[in-house]
Design an enzyme around this catalytic site. Sequence first.
Site, PDB file in Angstrom:
ATOM      1  N   GLU A 172      -0.192  23.537  33.208  1.00  0.00           N
ATOM      2  CA  GLU A 172       0.022  23.588  32.358  1.00  0.00           C
ATOM      3  C   GLU A 172      -1.777  23.373  32.168  1.00  0.00           C
ATOM      4  OE1 GLU A 172       2.886  20.226  31.686  1.00  0.00           O
ATOM      5  OE2 GLU A 172       4.449  21.815  31.466  1.00  0.00           O
ATOM      6  N   GLU A 291       8.765  25.810  34.665  1.00  0.00           N
ATOM      7  CA  GLU A 291       9.538  23.739  34.483  1.00  0.00           C
ATOM      8  C   GLU A 291      11.073  24.231  33.537  1.00  0.00           C
ATOM      9  OE1 GLU A 291       6.706  21.022  34.049  1.00  0.00           O
ATOM     10  OE2 GLU A 291       5.584  21.339  35.496  1.00  0.00           O
TER      11      GLU A 291
END
Length: 496
Positions: A172, A291
């Site tokens: 991320e 995720e």
Amino acid sequence: MKAKITLAKEFKIGEIDKRIYGSFIEHLGRAVYGGIYEPGHATADEDGFRQDVIDLVKELNVPVVRYPGGNFVSGYNWEDGVGPVEKRPKRLDLAWETTEPNYFGTNEFMKWCRKANTECMMAVNLGTRGPEEARNLVEYTNHEGGTAYSDLRKSHGYEKPWNVKLWCLGNEMDGPWQMGAKTATEYGRVALEASKVMKWTDNSIETVLCGSSSRHSRTFGEWEATSLDIAYDSIDYVSLHQYYGNHDKDTESFLAQTVELEEFIHSVLCVCDYIKAKKKSKKVINLSFDEWNVWYHARVNPVEKWSMAPEILEDIYTFEDALVVGSMLITLLRHCDRVKVACLAQLVNVIAPIFTKTGGGVFKQTIYYPFEHMSNFGRGVALNPIISCPKHDTKKFTDVPYVESIATYDEEKEKMALFCVNKSLDENVVLDVNLMDFEGYKPVKFISMDGYKAEDLNGFENPFVKPHENNLPDMDGTMLTADLKPFSWNVILLEK
Ligand code: AHR
């Protein structure tokens, strides 16, 4: 209400890469300490791994587990977690404001993977560190011997390389909460250089470029296009992350969020293919949805700052969450021609299907079951079921089909599975399935989860929400008829 599904062998979406049933263990809360690793626990083995947890991970049949983060990885020195445990430093983990004791690291995780019948998907730190430390880790885990890092591994007692095949290039990196967050251009450059030297160290590995941290992130789309444009030639997958929650107590919209998930996957594929077209490249970039889950019950969980393995992000899942998880996994399978890897985030204690008490027992959360069913029965190829069923509007989405479904077919074993969610809160669905050219296939099991209230959940003393078997559906030639109870998860297994 009535619904109809038509299935034929030619309705093939693609081969299901088994890694679509992956999961995730981060050094976060009690995922590692008190989760998979707890020396002194009644079920702990000689390595301190909880056998009760390994047994459930094996039942879930998870082929790949991402490690060690997540946000944690962006400040992680992998060298802290190898070698004699008594010499390993304790560090502040700035991502979760906890203390990382480093009792558990790369080699422990690799050993755990072997015992849990799974493979490691390793993430490298591209936040506070870079290509140099990343390639050193590849050398440590994958090189046979005779060099500084491979010999260091041997000196730590691991003669043979672990041969980690799948590598995440950071985590991320678009998010301001990330240590060492970057602009898309900065990230594209560092990801390219890291991927290059990692692959030069071991040319059998695959790498995953960080996509946006969610579809709602400010730079979504632009981030993927810019970083991919730079790193395209060296990387293999782009990552997607998405969590959903029933924040507005609106069950119908919560269940309908897969409409948005569809759009998300479609958009990222469009960007990948746009860059492919722009570069006139033959190379296809696939997706790693590394995720995904429901996550909102324990978003904020104040704990003592710098404590070790505190109880954070410990969502206790409800029945409606299980239906959303089932629907999300169905959606991922509908794109299995391009979604090759996916990780239910996470695996133990932290937003997870398996929940332990430190020093105590373990229970299966509600979301455990749809994942277990699909991971065990949904192998082979995915078939696109042509569904005709009534649709409804929710407060947030329009034209949402009441039935969400995917079929899988294992040609060699002559087995099929049909997974369906009935999203109507109060009406059953009489489902006719036309099996077309699947002559001779008969239902052998019909499993459901139904009859629960949206908020029902499980606990240590109370494994209340669980699947049950129904009478087999009626079969007339190649026409199967099944009754899907309102607000239910359903699995129909067929064999020839
Ligand atoms: O899975 C929990 C966290 O969610 C991960 O650390 C991070 O990557 C994401 O924001």
